[in-house]
Design an enzyme around this catalytic site. Structure first.
Site, PDB file in Angstrom:
ATOM      1  N   ASP A  79       0.770  -1.102   0.040  1.00 64.38           N
ATOM      2  CA  ASP A  79       0.054  -0.088  -0.114  1.00 64.38           C
ATOM      3  C   ASP A  79       0.857   1.133   0.128  1.00 64.38           C
ATOM      4  O   ASP A  79       2.082   1.288   0.812  1.00 64.38           O
ATOM      5  CB  ASP A  79      -0.929   0.003   1.183  1.00 64.38           C
ATOM      6  CG  ASP A  79      -2.021   1.159   1.082  1.00 64.38           C
ATOM      7  OD1 ASP A  79      -2.865   0.982   0.329  1.00 64.38           O
ATOM      8  OD2 ASP A  79      -1.747   2.291   1.873  1.00 64.38           O
TER       9      ASP A  79
ATOM     10  N   ASN B 224      -3.257  13.359  -3.246  1.00 65.60           N
ATOM     11  CA  ASN B 224      -4.555  13.536  -3.955  1.00 65.60           C
ATOM     12  C   ASN B 224      -5.042  15.067  -3.459  1.00 65.60           C
ATOM     13  O   ASN B 224      -5.530  15.918  -4.137  1.00 65.60           O
ATOM     14  CB  ASN B 224      -5.592  12.746  -4.085  1.00 65.60           C
ATOM     15  CG  ASN B 224      -5.166  11.550  -5.082  1.00 65.60           C
ATOM     16  OD1 ASN B 224      -4.432  11.774  -6.081  1.00 65.60           O
ATOM     17  ND2 ASN B 224      -5.413  10.368  -4.679  1.00 65.60           N
TER      18      ASN B 224
ATOM     19  N   HIS C 281      -5.425  15.248  -8.190  1.00 64.37           N
ATOM     20  CA  HIS C 281      -5.406  13.776  -8.790  1.00 64.37           C
ATOM     21  C   HIS C 281      -4.358  13.724  -9.898  1.00 64.37           C
ATOM     22  O   HIS C 281      -3.795  12.389  -9.970  1.00 64.37           O
ATOM     23  CB  HIS C 281      -6.615  13.565  -9.360  1.00 64.37           C
ATOM     24  CG  HIS C 281      -7.544  13.172  -8.341  1.00 64.37           C
ATOM     25  ND1 HIS C 281      -7.906  12.058  -7.562  1.00 64.37           N
ATOM     26  CD2 HIS C 281      -8.638  14.048  -7.843  1.00 64.37           C
ATOM     27  CE1 HIS C 281      -8.744  12.242  -6.448  1.00 64.37           C
ATOM     28  NE2 HIS C 281      -9.407  13.334  -6.862  1.00 64.37           N
TER      29      HIS C 281
ATOM     30  N   ASP D 130      -1.798  10.508  -9.741  1.00 62.66           N
ATOM     31  CA  ASP D 130      -1.389   9.700 -11.059  1.00 62.66           C
ATOM     32  C   ASP D 130       0.084   9.722 -11.327  1.00 62.66           C
ATOM     33  O   ASP D 130       0.375   8.464 -11.353  1.00 62.66           O
ATOM     34  CB  ASP D 130      -2.095   9.969 -12.256  1.00 62.66           C
ATOM     35  CG  ASP D 130      -3.514   9.963 -12.085  1.00 62.66           C
ATOM     36  OD1 ASP D 130      -4.224   9.074 -11.114  1.00 62.66           O
ATOM     37  OD2 ASP D 130      -4.458  10.392 -12.870  1.00 62.66           O
TER      38      ASP D 130
ATOM     39  N   GLU E  16      -4.583   2.474  -4.609  1.00 67.05           N
ATOM     40  CA  GLU E  16      -3.258   2.610  -4.319  1.00 67.05           C
ATOM     41  C   GLU E  16      -2.554   1.508  -3.667  1.00 67.05           C
ATOM     42  O   GLU E  16      -1.469   1.370  -2.914  1.00 67.05           O
ATOM     43  CB  GLU E  16      -2.916   3.903  -3.538  1.00 67.05           C
ATOM     44  CG  GLU E  16      -3.330   3.547  -1.969  1.00 67.05           C
ATOM     45  CD  GLU E  16      -4.796   4.332  -1.870  1.00 67.05           C
ATOM     46  OE1 GLU E  16      -5.244   4.497  -0.694  1.00 67.05           O
ATOM     47  OE2 GLU E  16      -5.355   4.570  -2.892  1.00 67.05           O
TER      48      GLU E  16
END
Length: 256
Positions: free
Chosen positions: A116, A124, A129, A133, A159
């Site tokens: 994770d 974010n 965002h 990404d 994620e």
């Protein structure tokens, strides 16, 4: 087209030859002469009828083959899209779980890592965002590097990632897990120009055996991952047959 004409010519020549042989045999058996006119007719008629028919058949076969090839390629691309996460290019959750289900049956002992990205929501929320990404792409690139040819990696959540290490015991599994952790920690990530943001991952590791189901493996690895995050993140926690033991980022993995 040249190949089609050559094939049609060969077929026509074969038909002419067979026609001549058949006609000669019939006339020889019946005592009739095999004249030049008969020879000419046995040559002209197959050419006038057989050649265009052969060309037509070969053209249709070529079209059919192209259509079949196009359909095969389209099905292959659809299967890839169905099994692949569009953003990272990794296996998606369903494809990853299906693959480890098959591999686990044939592996004497394997390892499953559930990974994770730490504090990813903060990227974010603060930077947007697009920066998130970008961070995910950087993490995926880092995760790919230490893996061996037969290792399997997939994106199983927003994620969250998973790695399956076939035929791998605890020490090499820990070594690879630490290489993954260090690779992500070493990323120089800039969410905006001129600003650094540290990236890290938490890893839950569990050993596998053919007797374990996929659900059992995921549950055990998830338990380890939860413990790694509860312990402060950026570390590896091993769940070996239900016994959870911590291996933090400072430990020597060969001694674990």
């Amino acid at each position: 087209m040249v190949q089609i004409l050559l094939k049609a010519t060969l077929v026509t020549a074969l038909v002419v030859a067979l026609s001549q042989i058949f006609s000669f045999s019939i006339r020889l058996a019946s005592g009739q002469p095999f004249t030049a006119f008969v020879f000419l007719m046995n040559s002209i008629m197959p050419v006038l009828t057989g050649f265009p028919i052969s060309v037509y058949i070969f053209i249709q076969n070529a079209k059919l083959k192209k259509t079949t090839d196009d359909l095969t390629e389209a099905n292959r691309l659809l299967q890839i899209r169905a099994d692949t996460d569009s953003m990272t290019g990794l296996l998606n959750r369903n494809a990853f779980l299906d693959m480890i289900k098959q591999l686990n049956k044939t592996s004497r002992q394997s390892a499953l890592l559930v990974i994770d990205a730490d504090n990813f929501k903060n990227i974010n929320d603060v930077y947007g965002h697009q920066a998130g990404d970008k961070a995910l792409t950087a993490i995926v690139d880092a995760l790919r590097m230490p893996l061996r040819q037969n290792d399997i990696i997939g994106r199983i959540g927003g994620e969250e990632f998973a790695v399956f290490l076939p035929d791998t015991e605890i020490k090499p599994a820990l070594k690879i897990a630490e290489q993954l952790r260090y690779a992500v920690e070493s990323i120089e990530f800039h969410p905006v120009e001129g600003q650094d943001y540290p990236l890290s991952i938490s890893i839950g590791l569990t050993l596998s055996a053919p007797t374990y189901t996929t659900s059992q493996l995921m549950r055990m690895a998830d338990q380890s991952l939860y413990q790694a995050k509860a312990n402060g993140r950026n570390q590896i926690v091993v769940n070996q047959e239900g016994l959870v033991s911590k291996t933090n980022s400072c430990n020597n993995t060969d001694a674990a």
